[in-house]
Scaffold this active site. Sequence first.
Site, PDB file in Angstrom:
ATOM      1  N   LYS A   9     -25.569  59.981  18.757  1.00 25.16           N
ATOM      2  CA  LYS A   9     -25.636  61.217  19.534  1.00 25.16           C
ATOM      3  C   LYS A   9     -27.062  61.764  19.558  1.00 25.16           C
ATOM      4  O   LYS A   9     -27.811  61.642  18.589  1.00 25.16           O
ATOM      5  CB  LYS A   9     -24.680  62.241  18.923  1.00 25.16           C
ATOM      6  CG  LYS A   9     -24.779  63.644  19.487  1.00 25.16           C
ATOM      7  CD  LYS A   9     -23.851  64.579  18.749  1.00 25.16           C
ATOM      8  CE  LYS A   9     -24.153  66.041  19.098  1.00 25.16           C
ATOM      9  NZ  LYS A   9     -25.465  66.469  18.601  1.00 25.16           N
ATOM     10  N   LYS A  35     -31.789  59.709  15.185  1.00 25.91           N
ATOM     11  CA  LYS A  35     -32.011  58.283  15.429  1.00 25.91           C
ATOM     12  C   LYS A  35     -33.475  57.904  15.292  1.00 25.91           C
ATOM     13  O   LYS A  35     -33.802  56.868  14.710  1.00 25.91           O
ATOM     14  CB  LYS A  35     -31.535  57.907  16.842  1.00 25.91           C
ATOM     15  CG  LYS A  35     -30.064  58.015  17.069  1.00 25.91           C
ATOM     16  CD  LYS A  35     -29.688  57.540  18.450  1.00 25.91           C
ATOM     17  CE  LYS A  35     -30.498  58.214  19.533  1.00 25.91           C
ATOM     18  NZ  LYS A  35     -30.341  59.671  19.541  1.00 25.91           N
ATOM     19  N   LYS A  45     -38.130  60.863  26.272  1.00 25.92           N
ATOM     20  CA  LYS A  45     -38.989  61.831  25.551  1.00 25.92           C
ATOM     21  C   LYS A  45     -40.171  61.144  24.895  1.00 25.92           C
ATOM     22  O   LYS A  45     -41.113  61.801  24.449  1.00 25.92           O
ATOM     23  CB  LYS A  45     -38.172  62.559  24.472  1.00 25.92           C
ATOM     24  CG  LYS A  45     -37.019  63.394  25.001  1.00 25.92           C
ATOM     25  CD  LYS A  45     -36.487  64.357  23.959  1.00 25.92           C
ATOM     26  CE  LYS A  45     -36.090  63.691  22.662  1.00 25.92           C
ATOM     27  NZ  LYS A  45     -34.933  62.786  22.819  1.00 25.92           N
ATOM     28  N   ASP A  63     -26.675  57.938  24.001  1.00 30.62           N
ATOM     29  CA  ASP A  63     -25.372  57.353  24.294  1.00 30.62           C
ATOM     30  C   ASP A  63     -25.567  56.202  25.277  1.00 30.62           C
ATOM     31  O   ASP A  63     -26.622  56.068  25.897  1.00 30.62           O
ATOM     32  CB  ASP A  63     -24.452  58.412  24.918  1.00 30.62           C
ATOM     33  CG  ASP A  63     -22.979  58.118  24.661  1.00 30.62           C
ATOM     34  OD1 ASP A  63     -22.655  56.962  24.387  1.00 30.62           O
ATOM     35  OD2 ASP A  63     -22.187  59.063  24.736  1.00 30.62           O
TER      36      ASP A  63
END
Length: 730
Positions: free
Chosen positions: A8, A13, A39, A125
């Site tokens: 998520k 991550k 990003k 995702d």
Amino acid sequence: MQIAVYGKGGIGKSTMSANLSAALAVCGSKVLQIGCDPKHDSTRLLHHGRKVATILDYLLNTPEDDQKLDDVLMKGYLNVGCVEAGGPRPGMGCAGRGILTAFDFLNQFHAMENYDQIVYDVLGDVVCGGFAVPVRKQYANAVFLVTSGESMAIYAANNILCGIRNLNPHEKQIAGIIYNSRGVGDESKRVEDFAQAVHLPILARIPRSDLFAQAEKEALTLVEKDPQSVEAQIFIELAKKLLEHPAFYTAEPLSEEQMELFMRGSTFSRPLPSVPATKEATIIIPKVPAAPSGTKKRALSDPFSRVPLFGCAYRGAVDLAIHIKDAAVLGHAPKSCTWYAINGFSSYARRGLYERGILYPAFVPRQFENTDITINDAVYGGVEHARQKALEMAARGIRNIIVVTACIPGLSGDDLIPLQKELKSLGVNMYIIHADGIEAGDYNDGMALCYKTLAQEAVDPNVEPEPDCINIVYEPTISSQTDTNFIVIKELLGKMGLRINCRFLCAESMENIHQFKKAPYSIMARYDELGNQLQKIFEEKYEIRFLDGELPKGFSETADWLRTIGKLYGKTREAEQVIEEKQLQYRQKIEALKPLYEGKKVIFFLNNKNIDWIFELSRDLGWDVAETILIGSKEDRTADWRHQFSKDWDSNLAKLKKAVSEKNPDLVLLNHPLGQACIPDHIFTANLTRDVNTGFFAGTDCALRWSQLLENSLEGRWKHDKSIFEKRCL
């Protein structure tokens, strides 16, 4: 090994990926980390926050011949390779397509071949095919799911498993779960229960610690800043497990129902039942359902919910837009799409001219431009291409531009509204038809979208009505009879002192469309589902009044139609004068036709809609009607084509076959083309779905053509073909 880290958004991550890459490097591996998030902050902790050139920015600004891998590959901690795919500007382009483009670039330069371990840090995702690239078989062979015990994190982890199962249902590529603790309630038990339910191990448990925040402030991984800390050692141990080739697992997500129960506290000792590999699944093909007779909208998967496909929505919208004589059409599309559209309508016009001597002036577009966008614009967006082309057109004095979008602008989400406002400030009207290729549907949907967009946006609501004029709405745009019928109606109205204000939309000017409200009444040229929708738009938005019914056919229908118009416009005397004049001509035509049909038997196979003129003609000519088969509902204006799927269709066809066999007719009149397959070749058929005139003489003109068909037997005029050929060609 190629490792993909999913989870998520905001779950950590990038922190997990960077520390895992650093730990793998500490263990002696050559590591490349690829950030797949627009990003582009995945590798920040590895290269200490230096400015990084993303692949997509680099491709956008660097000529192809000058491109080099080293320009986007940065060295970080312990020579970890750092690459950021990047993405388009926020709100523009397609980031998923950008990931595909970035991977193509890396493959072109064989970037992965020089490393032992590849770590992919992916967007939150598996949202589309682009972001699913790392889990495809040719890339990642080890997938980590990062999750906490929060509901949304577990939902996301389960959804990722669904995506992996869709891509690689039998592939064992999931290494396990990285549990990144948030320190909330009993989240440990919830993560453990989830891991058990989906048959995955928890490979690492990362405690909530301020050490991570302190390291991130210095743009460092914790493995680099404090390698002896408990937290850093967890990553080093995880790296060692990976290097020892751990077991991998298939994706076995929970179903939606199971997931809902799990979130309510239920546990599952086993995942969804699976079919044994040795047992073949039985495929059951359901019977094709009969379509309902109504026009209720149904699912897109229902094959009977749509009319047959003639092309994409872009093509349909363009084919209608070219009918606006003083507007330029701007295709926001690749060259190939616009070539296909131009070739479509121009070849139709050429074929009509060369083969049948029919000129379709509307199919010669006066001004047609194209933005020539490419697949790269699916990544970056093509708004600037549209802006440059539209401003060039405005500089040439064009004041009305109809923009039709193809698939790529739909994928990239091009927003042309700011451009529309900019052009408006320059005195240029731009109308945007968001066909988006096939997004709006097929050819007919594209035409419908163009009709409705111009109906809602191009009509000036402030125009005051004027007497003695009328509008015609929704004429067929691809018919050899359209202009002929227009001339007939124009002549009849002209004899009553009335003129046609606007033809919406058929070989018309934008100026007349703007002035649509000038006419106090409008006529629907034809009715179907779209015709009803257009009438509703004009009635509700502009309070336009419509005459009942469509353009008339046959003597009585046309006479009644003229009398109605005469009453509305105060032209009763003029209407009666026209009717009296045409009645004499009609009787003369009928008397001339009667001998041609003497002794001829006729069968009717007719969709029960707008056919009174046929029965009037039959009565006046004294036809010997052997059988009349009516299909469908007289009131249904929208679903003609669906009748072939109704419960009565087979019985109606059986009636037709029986009537033809027993009555042996000379002529069969039908307005449902599929019925023609039931008629033997030696019996002449007249298809009323093609090119029927309007006005007083619609029936007599048809009867004259049909009589000529009856004469043209193989023993008639055709027998001279051979002698004519030999005389002229040999």
